[in-house]
Write a protein that holds these residues in place. Structure first.
Motif, mmCIF file in Angstrom:
data_model
loop_
_atom_site.group_PDB
_atom_site.id
_atom_site.type_symbol
_atom_site.label_atom_id
_atom_site.label_comp_id
_atom_site.label_asym_id
_atom_site.label_seq_id
_atom_site.Cartn_x
_atom_site.Cartn_y
_atom_site.Cartn_z
ATOM 1 N N ASP A 93 19.902 -3.180 12.805
ATOM 2 C CA ASP A 93 19.536 -3.937 11.757
ATOM 3 C C ASP A 93 18.942 -3.132 10.721
ATOM 4 O OD1 ASP A 93 20.371 -6.160 12.888
ATOM 5 O OD2 ASP A 93 18.475 -6.777 13.496
ATOM 6 N N LEU A 94 18.119 -2.423 11.057
ATOM 7 C CA LEU A 94 17.265 -1.431 9.981
ATOM 8 C C LEU A 94 18.318 -0.873 9.356
ATOM 9 C CD1 LEU A 94 14.932 -0.541 8.353
ATOM 10 C CD2 LEU A 94 14.406 0.897 10.505
ATOM 11 N N ASN A 95 19.042 0.066 9.971
ATOM 12 C CA ASN A 95 20.042 0.984 9.144
ATOM 13 C C ASN A 95 21.070 0.371 8.596
ATOM 14 O OD1 ASN A 95 18.722 3.684 9.713
ATOM 15 N ND2 ASN A 95 18.516 3.072 11.740
ATOM 16 N N ASN B 222 18.942 3.480 -1.190
ATOM 17 C CA ASN B 222 18.902 2.906 -0.037
ATOM 18 C C ASN B 222 18.309 3.979 0.994
ATOM 19 O OD1 ASN B 222 19.667 0.019 -0.184
ATOM 20 N ND2 ASN B 222 21.763 1.066 -0.460
ATOM 21 N N ALA B 223 17.082 4.086 1.063
ATOM 22 C CA ALA B 223 16.306 5.138 1.574
ATOM 23 C C ALA B 223 15.439 4.562 2.881
ATOM 24 C CB ALA B 223 15.234 6.110 0.785
ATOM 25 N N ALA B 224 15.432 3.055 2.843
ATOM 26 C CA ALA B 224 14.760 2.838 4.072
ATOM 27 C C ALA B 224 15.717 2.790 5.399
ATOM 28 C CB ALA B 224 14.321 1.265 3.823
ATOM 29 N N GLY B 225 15.166 3.208 6.339
ATOM 30 C CA GLY B 225 15.805 3.467 7.735
ATOM 31 C C GLY B 225 15.141 4.322 8.550
ATOM 32 N N GLY B 226 15.855 4.491 9.718
ATOM 33 C CA GLY B 226 15.168 5.603 10.693
ATOM 34 C C GLY B 226 15.530 5.445 12.150
ATOM 35 N N ASN B 227 15.000 5.952 12.955
ATOM 36 C CA ASN B 227 15.381 5.615 14.503
ATOM 37 C C ASN B 227 13.893 5.147 14.937
ATOM 38 O OD1 ASN B 227 16.198 5.845 16.816
ATOM 39 N ND2 ASN B 227 15.848 7.890 17.256
ATOM 40 N N GLU C 174 0.833 -1.278 -0.009
ATOM 41 C CA GLU C 174 -0.151 0.098 0.087
ATOM 42 C C GLU C 174 0.891 1.303 -0.071
ATOM 43 O OE1 GLU C 174 -0.593 -2.614 2.295
ATOM 44 O OE2 GLU C 174 -2.241 -3.255 0.671
ATOM 45 N N GLU C 175 1.862 1.408 0.878
ATOM 46 C CA GLU C 175 2.676 2.603 0.939
ATOM 47 C C GLU C 175 3.620 2.726 -0.430
ATOM 48 O OE1 GLU C 175 5.535 2.811 4.097
ATOM 49 O OE2 GLU C 175 6.631 1.341 3.269
ATOM 50 N N ALA C 176 3.884 1.649 -0.969
ATOM 51 C CA ALA C 176 4.492 1.813 -2.449
ATOM 52 C C ALA C 176 3.763 2.257 -3.409
ATOM 53 C CB ALA C 176 5.243 0.190 -2.858
ATOM 54 N N GLN D 75 8.953 10.553 11.918
ATOM 55 C CA GLN D 75 9.726 9.854 12.792
ATOM 56 C C GLN D 75 10.295 11.103 13.821
ATOM 57 O OE1 GLN D 75 12.834 7.401 11.682
ATOM 58 N NE2 GLN D 75 11.834 6.896 9.908
ATOM 59 N N ASN D 76 10.347 12.144 13.267
ATOM 60 C CA ASN D 76 11.013 13.419 14.294
ATOM 61 C C ASN D 76 10.047 14.496 14.491
ATOM 62 O OD1 ASN D 76 11.475 14.613 12.082
ATOM 63 N ND2 ASN D 76 13.438 14.624 11.439
ATOM 64 N N ARG D 77 9.006 14.489 13.985
ATOM 65 C CA ARG D 77 8.136 15.557 14.238
ATOM 66 C C ARG D 77 7.510 16.011 15.655
ATOM 67 N NH1 ARG D 77 4.673 17.473 10.370
ATOM 68 N NH2 ARG D 77 4.914 15.609 9.103
ATOM 69 N N SER E 49 8.760 -4.999 -0.311
ATOM 70 C CA SER E 49 10.146 -5.687 -0.228
ATOM 71 C C SER E 49 10.703 -5.226 1.075
ATOM 72 C CB SER E 49 10.972 -5.419 -1.248
ATOM 73 O OG SER E 49 12.027 -6.101 -1.600
ATOM 74 N N ASN E 50 10.605 -6.125 2.080
ATOM 75 C CA ASN E 50 11.313 -5.705 3.343
ATOM 76 C C ASN E 50 12.877 -5.926 3.062
ATOM 77 O OD1 ASN E 50 12.571 -5.842 5.971
ATOM 78 N ND2 ASN E 50 10.903 -7.301 6.630
ATOM 79 N N VAL E 51 13.625 -4.698 3.471
ATOM 80 C CA VAL E 51 15.023 -4.720 3.413
ATOM 81 C C VAL E 51 15.724 -5.616 4.185
ATOM 82 C CG1 VAL E 51 15.331 -2.347 2.497
ATOM 83 C CG2 VAL E 51 15.269 -2.644 5.059
HETATM 84 P P1 NAD Z 1 10.373 7.696 6.774
HETATM 85 O O1 NAD Z 1 10.013 7.145 7.834
HETATM 86 O O2 NAD Z 1 9.396 8.546 6.062
HETATM 87 O O3 NAD Z 1 10.598 6.492 5.638
HETATM 88 C C1 NAD Z 1 11.364 5.373 6.062
HETATM 89 C C2 NAD Z 1 10.495 4.293 4.962
HETATM 90 O O4 NAD Z 1 11.132 3.416 5.350
HETATM 91 C C3 NAD Z 1 9.256 3.959 5.370
HETATM 92 O O5 NAD Z 1 8.432 4.118 4.394
HETATM 93 C C4 NAD Z 1 9.116 2.665 6.211
HETATM 94 O O6 NAD Z 1 8.022 1.937 5.927
HETATM 95 C C5 NAD Z 1 10.305 2.120 5.463
HETATM 96 N N1 NAD Z 1 10.867 0.949 6.306
HETATM 97 C C6 NAD Z 1 10.924 0.798 7.693
HETATM 98 N N2 NAD Z 1 11.224 -0.296 7.937
HETATM 99 C C7 NAD Z 1 11.550 -1.128 6.521
HETATM 100 C C8 NAD Z 1 12.037 -2.286 6.374
HETATM 101 N N3 NAD Z 1 12.485 -3.204 7.080
HETATM 102 N N4 NAD Z 1 11.856 -2.768 4.901
HETATM 103 C C9 NAD Z 1 11.645 -1.955 4.028
HETATM 104 N N5 NAD Z 1 11.144 -0.577 4.273
HETATM 105 C C10 NAD Z 1 11.057 -0.330 5.531
HETATM 106 O O7 NAD Z 1 11.845 8.499 6.911
HETATM 107 P P2 NAD Z 1 12.432 9.593 6.158
HETATM 108 O O8 NAD Z 1 12.576 10.872 7.007
HETATM 109 O O9 NAD Z 1 11.965 9.676 4.710
HETATM 110 O O10 NAD Z 1 13.782 9.049 6.287
HETATM 111 C C11 NAD Z 1 14.461 8.123 4.992
HETATM 112 C C12 NAD Z 1 15.746 8.177 5.271
HETATM 113 O O11 NAD Z 1 16.694 9.127 5.455
HETATM 114 C C13 NAD Z 1 16.201 7.061 6.532
HETATM 115 O O12 NAD Z 1 17.340 6.667 6.453
HETATM 116 C C14 NAD Z 1 16.572 8.417 7.671
HETATM 117 O O13 NAD Z 1 17.186 7.664 8.770
HETATM 118 C C15 NAD Z 1 17.110 9.362 6.793
HETATM 119 N N6 NAD Z 1 17.324 10.568 7.468
HETATM 120 C C16 NAD Z 1 15.951 11.419 7.782
HETATM 121 C C17 NAD Z 1 16.211 12.655 8.133
HETATM 122 C C18 NAD Z 1 14.858 13.430 8.350
HETATM 123 O O14 NAD Z 1 15.331 14.576 8.965
HETATM 124 N N7 NAD Z 1 13.762 13.135 8.065
HETATM 125 C C19 NAD Z 1 17.361 13.186 8.499
HETATM 126 C C20 NAD Z 1 18.546 12.421 8.265
HETATM 127 C C21 NAD Z 1 18.546 11.168 7.617
#
Ligand code: NAD
Length: 270
Positions: free
Chosen positions: A122-124, A92-97, A44-46, A205-207, A65-67
């Motif tokens: 793991d995620l990052n 490689n944009a999947a990631g976060g805190n 759905e999100e894709a 994630q940071n709002r 696709s789960n990374v």
């Molecule tokens: P976001 O949460 O909007 O997007 C992250 C996406 O990754 C989401 O769609 C989520 O469903 C997906 N995801 C999570 N786990 C997954 C998994 N196991 N397999 C596949 N997909 C998965 O975050 P964002 O703000 O768009 O951030 C994107 C990247 O940029 C991240 O690596 C984040 O750490 C980095 N980043 C963001 C900021 C910021 O201020 N927003 C700053 C620096 C770096």
């Protein structure tokens, strides 16, 4: 000049393509004629990003696709090769805190939960290394391909409380360099690996960390803006130019670098 910028007909995959930054990157590339494969944790999100790409006249497809799941990634790789016969760009944009991996204001390192820390690492880290491993096999066979990793302002100067995320983004910087050497050294100059380190962009994630429910700066948000010479948070479009530079022949002799897009955050110490 136009040839250097030309990305028309290239095929890209974007992990986390349903996210704030990943979806904007899909739109930017699609506007340049790149066929964008949106990889989402859910279909759905894709698909939501595909709809946005199509709305601006671009071509895109959605895959679940789960990374962290090698079988998912290999199935995506096979699908792309069957349908398009090539892949040119991996982002490689999947990631976060994750909240549980951050030390609370009244906590110390001794309160850290291993399970939460592990998830963020793991995620990052694995979530960047595994797609890079699976998809760069295509690049090695083609003798061409671009990987863009997403680092963070917290990679080289860790943010207070954000222990696992900072460490994992530092690992992304390191892996970007390692992989750039591995690929160019073994398969030639057509394979390049670089990273973008965004500063502070308001995302889901940071709002709550940066803004109050009314939209005012939190004390932490205020500190960040004070520390940002340009005096504002980033917006996803701030990444557009660097993304196109790194994906195109504009940067054809550039590999292994991390480009900060942060309004000067990394340039100042107080
Ligand atoms: P976001 O949460 O909007 O997007 C992250 C996406 O990754 C989401 O769609 C989520 O469903 C997906 N995801 C999570 N786990 C997954 C998994 N196991 N397999 C596949 N997909 C998965 O975050 P964002 O703000 O768009 O951030 C994107 C990247 O940029 C991240 O690596 C984040 O750490 C980095 N980043 C963001 C900021 C910021 O201020 N927003 C700053 C620096 C770096």
């Amino acid at each position: 000049m136009n040839d250097l910028f030309n990305l028309k007909g290239k095929v890209a995959l974007i992990t986390g393509g349903g996210g704030v930054l990943g979806s904007n990157m899909a739109i930017v590339l699609a506007k340049q004629g790149v066929i964008t494969g949106i990889m989402g944790l859910t279909l759905e999100e894709a698909e939501a990003t595909v709809a946005r790409v199509v709305a601006v006249g671009g071509e895109a497809f959605a895959v679940k696709s789960n990374v962290l799941n090698k079988e998912d990634l290999e199935a995506t790789r096979d699908f792309v090769m069957e349908k398009y016969g090539r892949l040119d760009i991996l982002i490689n944009a999947a990631g976060g805190n994750m909240p549980g991996a951050t030390i609370g204001p009244d906590q110390a390192i001794y309160d850290m939960q291993l399970a939460h820390l592990q998830k963020v690492l793991d995620l990052n880290i694995i979530g960047t290394m595994l797609p890079s491993q699976v998809f760069s096999e295509i690049f090695a066979n083609q003798k061409s391909g671009i990987i863009i990793n997403i680092s963070s302002a917290s990679a080289q100067r860790p943010l207070s409380r954000v222990v696992g995320y900072s460490a994992s983004k530092a690992a992304i910087d390191n892996f970007t360099k390692w992989m750039s050497v591995e690929l160019a050294g073994k398969y030639g100059e057509g394979l390049r690996v670089n990273a973008i380190a965004p500063g502070f962009f308001i995302g889901e994630q940071n709002r709550a960390l940066l803004l109050s429910p009314e939209g005012d700066l939190t004390p932490r948000g205020e500190k960040i803006i004070e520390h940002t010479p340009m005096g504002r948070f980033g917006v996803p479009e701030d990444l557009d130019g660097v993304l196109l530079f790194l994906c195109s022949d504009m940067s054809k002799f550039v590999t292994g670098i991390v480009v900060h897009v942060d309004g000067g955050f990394a340039a100042t110490s107080i």
